[in-house]
Enzyme design. Structure first.
Site, PDB file in Angstrom:
ATOM      1  N   HIS A 197       0.850  -1.194   0.000  1.00 12.56           N
ATOM      2  CA  HIS A 197       0.000   0.000   0.000  1.00 12.56           C
ATOM      3  C   HIS A 197       0.882   1.239   0.000  1.00 12.56           C
ATOM      4  O   HIS A 197       0.811   2.085   0.892  1.00 12.56           O
ATOM      5  CB  HIS A 197      -0.957  -0.021   1.184  1.00 12.56           C
ATOM      6  CG  HIS A 197      -2.063  -1.021   1.016  1.00 12.56           C
ATOM      7  ND1 HIS A 197      -3.176  -0.760   0.244  1.00 12.56           N
ATOM      8  CD2 HIS A 197      -2.194  -2.283   1.482  1.00 12.56           C
ATOM      9  CE1 HIS A 197      -3.963  -1.826   0.254  1.00 12.56           C
ATOM     10  NE2 HIS A 197      -3.398  -2.768   0.997  1.00 12.56           N
ATOM     11  N   GLY A 222      -2.327  -2.157  -4.792  1.00 10.13           N
ATOM     12  CA  GLY A 222      -2.069  -1.173  -3.758  1.00 10.13           C
ATOM     13  C   GLY A 222      -0.682  -0.571  -3.867  1.00 10.13           C
ATOM     14  O   GLY A 222      -0.077  -0.224  -2.847  1.00 10.13           O
ATOM     15  N   ARG A 229      10.332   4.156 -16.920  1.00 15.23           N
ATOM     16  CA  ARG A 229      11.346   5.108 -16.454  1.00 15.23           C
ATOM     17  C   ARG A 229      11.348   5.249 -14.931  1.00 15.23           C
ATOM     18  O   ARG A 229      12.271   5.836 -14.376  1.00 15.23           O
ATOM     19  CB  ARG A 229      11.121   6.483 -17.108  1.00 15.23           C
ATOM     20  CG  ARG A 229      11.515   6.513 -18.584  1.00 15.23           C
ATOM     21  CD  ARG A 229      11.550   7.937 -19.133  1.00 15.23           C
ATOM     22  NE  ARG A 229      10.231   8.544 -19.170  1.00 15.23           N
ATOM     23  CZ  ARG A 229       9.377   8.439 -20.202  1.00 15.23           C
ATOM     24  NH1 ARG A 229       9.720   7.726 -21.265  1.00 15.23           N
ATOM     25  NH2 ARG A 229       8.194   9.030 -20.167  1.00 15.23           N
ATOM     26  N   HIS A 253      -7.409  -9.899  -9.292  1.00 11.44           N
ATOM     27  CA  HIS A 253      -6.387  -8.930  -8.908  1.00 11.44           C
ATOM     28  C   HIS A 253      -5.241  -8.881  -9.920  1.00 11.44           C
ATOM     29  O   HIS A 253      -4.647  -7.818 -10.137  1.00 11.44           O
ATOM     30  CB  HIS A 253      -5.814  -9.288  -7.534  1.00 11.44           C
ATOM     31  CG  HIS A 253      -6.684  -8.884  -6.392  1.00 11.44           C
ATOM     32  ND1 HIS A 253      -7.800  -9.600  -6.038  1.00 11.44           N
ATOM     33  CD2 HIS A 253      -6.593  -7.838  -5.520  1.00 11.44           C
ATOM     34  CE1 HIS A 253      -8.368  -9.015  -4.983  1.00 11.44           C
ATOM     35  NE2 HIS A 253      -7.655  -7.936  -4.655  1.00 11.44           N
ATOM     36  N   ASP A 276      -5.602 -13.067   0.545  1.00  8.33           N
ATOM     37  CA  ASP A 276      -6.129 -11.753   0.948  1.00  8.33           C
ATOM     38  C   ASP A 276      -7.647 -11.842   1.099  1.00  8.33           C
ATOM     39  O   ASP A 276      -8.380 -10.899   0.813  1.00  8.33           O
ATOM     40  CB  ASP A 276      -5.746 -10.675  -0.074  1.00  8.33           C
ATOM     41  CG  ASP A 276      -5.958  -9.255   0.445  1.00  8.33           C
ATOM     42  OD1 ASP A 276      -6.099  -9.084   1.678  1.00  8.33           O
ATOM     43  OD2 ASP A 276      -6.019  -8.321  -0.374  1.00  8.33           O
ATOM     44  N   ALA A 311     -11.598  -4.905  -2.699  1.00  7.92           N
ATOM     45  CA  ALA A 311     -11.506  -4.922  -1.237  1.00  7.92           C
ATOM     46  C   ALA A 311     -11.231  -6.343  -0.776  1.00  7.92           C
ATOM     47  O   ALA A 311     -12.107  -7.036  -0.256  1.00  7.92           O
ATOM     48  CB  ALA A 311     -12.787  -4.385  -0.614  1.00  7.92           C
ATOM     49  N   GLY A 312     -10.015  -6.797  -0.996  1.00  6.28           N
ATOM     50  CA  GLY A 312      -9.696  -8.175  -0.682  1.00  6.28           C
ATOM     51  C   GLY A 312     -10.273  -9.106  -1.721  1.00  6.28           C
ATOM     52  O   GLY A 312     -10.614  -8.706  -2.838  1.00  6.28           O
TER      53      GLY A 312
END
Length: 385
Positions: A197, A222, A229, A253, A276, A311-312
């Site tokens: 995150h 996250g 670059r 994900h 997760d 969200a998970g």
């Protein structure tokens, strides 16, 4: 769901047994007094046997990043609800797991840690993972940005004290003030420091890894995106041999090609699959609370209410294993290492679980030809509904 009848003395025969050395066709695994006593092929030792009919026999899965399941979250102060969450994943072959907590104010989080510590001591979960509150508001995902804060020493010490040695991993955004000192302090206390995150640049990642950070929390998700670059955290963490990378292999994900590229680059010694998972895993669609935020699950995909932010997940480790092989192109041996061997080593549990070899706990999963669980054994006992 629970273990049934206590530890059994049995030799599982007729399977494709995945060992640290490779796959044993017509293999067998001998289990006595809750432990694996021998592994081989062809003629099994004398004693009771169970033929697994050509199925795969793999080590029990080890999930180092999971927030709940079966309709329950690890944030609950009710131990029976926590046990239900762990049991939901045990049914899918996860015999060892960390209980992950999302960002909350430090006093509230300390209370959650203290309650979970008792269940770690009872062996329900193997430890606690704090995914927050030391995260970047720019990459907060399903964490309440109003709660996020730098990892001052007093906050870190309060959470470690509440855990009584059961906090095993803490995720930190390394661009925050005090982060490098916090990472060093975590490592000095035997805690895995993870980076996640984060909106950090590649240059901000290096001091955190030099201080001892050794895990990338759900790589790609996250995080500041990879750019040719400015490789950012993704490029820096994936390319650093000191860092183990978590991959959420739910095919939501991460695209299968992304999983394959990351796993191939990191290799078996640095790749870990995680779920997760939130409370919705194994519980179906609906509305759930994740760290005080409303999450809606539709067709198995959790997103923050009113937005598209993931969200998970509702993933279980058997599905992560299957996805890795069928959709992402890993072979079964690679998938075993990513779902059992490497995470067990990361947690310092290689002398207890994570492989099918003599002397370790009899934690194992029997998978059919489609890699779906047929039987689960935890410490030598069959797991039953």
């Amino acid at each position: 769901m629970s273990t049934w009848g206590g530890p059994v003395d049995v030799t599982l025969t007729g399977g494709r047994v995945v060992t640290p050395e490779g796959v044993l066709d017509r293999g067998w695994v001998a289990v006595r007094d809750g432990r694996i006593t021998a592994v081989g092929r062809d003629s099994p030792p004398e004693g009771p046997t169970t033929d697994v009919g050509g199925g795969w026999v793999v080590p029990g899965f080890v999930d180092i990043h999971c927030h709940g399941g079966g309709g329950e979250a690890f944030t609950s102060a009710d131990p029976e609800r926590v046990r239900k969450a762990a049991a939901a994943h045990l049914q899918h072959g996860t015999t060892t797991m960390l209980a992950s907590l999302v960002s909350r104010p430090v006093p509230e989080l300390a209370d959650q840690v203290s309650a979970l510590a008792e269940l770690v001591e009872d062996g329900v979960v193997a430890g606690i993972h704090l995914e927050g509150p030391f995260l970047s508001a720019a990459r907060c995902g399903a964490h309440d940005p109003a709660i996020l804060r730098p990892p001052e020493r007093s906050a870190v010490d309060a959470l470690l004290k509440a855990g009584r040695g059961t906090v095993r991993m803490v995720t930190v955004a390394p661009e925050l003030e005090h982060s490098v000192d916090a990472i060093a302090r975590l490592v000095d206390n035997g805690v895995l420091a993870a980076i996640g995150h984060t909106d950090a640049t590649a240059a901000q990642i290096r001091p955190a890894v030099d201080a001892g950070a050794s895990v990338a929390t759900h790589l790609f998700n996250g995080m500041r995106p990879l750019h040719h670059r400015e490789p950012g955290p993704i490029g820096a963490l994936l390319d650093d041999d000191r860092v183990t990378v978590e991959l959420i292999c739910d095919l939501v994900h991460l695209h299968p090609t992304t999983v394959r590229l990351a796993a191939r680059h990191a290799g078996a010694d640095r790749t870990v699959l995680v779920t997760d998972a939130i409370a919705a895993a194994g519980a179906g669609d609906g509305v759930y609370d994740v760290g005080g935020l409303e999450v809606r699950v539709v067709d198995g995909v959790p997103t923050l209410a009113g937005g598209a932010a993931l969200a998970g997940s509702t993933l279980t480790m058997d599905a992560a294993f299957r996805n890795a092989v069928v959709a992402c192109g890993l072979d079964v041996v690679e998938a075993v290492r990513a779902t059992a061997t490497r995470p067990a080593r990361l947690l310092g549990l290689a002398d207890r679980t994570g492989e099918l070899r003599a002397g370790l706990a009899a934690d194992l999963v029997v998978l059919d030809a489609d890699l779906r669980p047929q039987e689960v054994m935890s410490k030598g006992s069959w797991v039953k509904d």
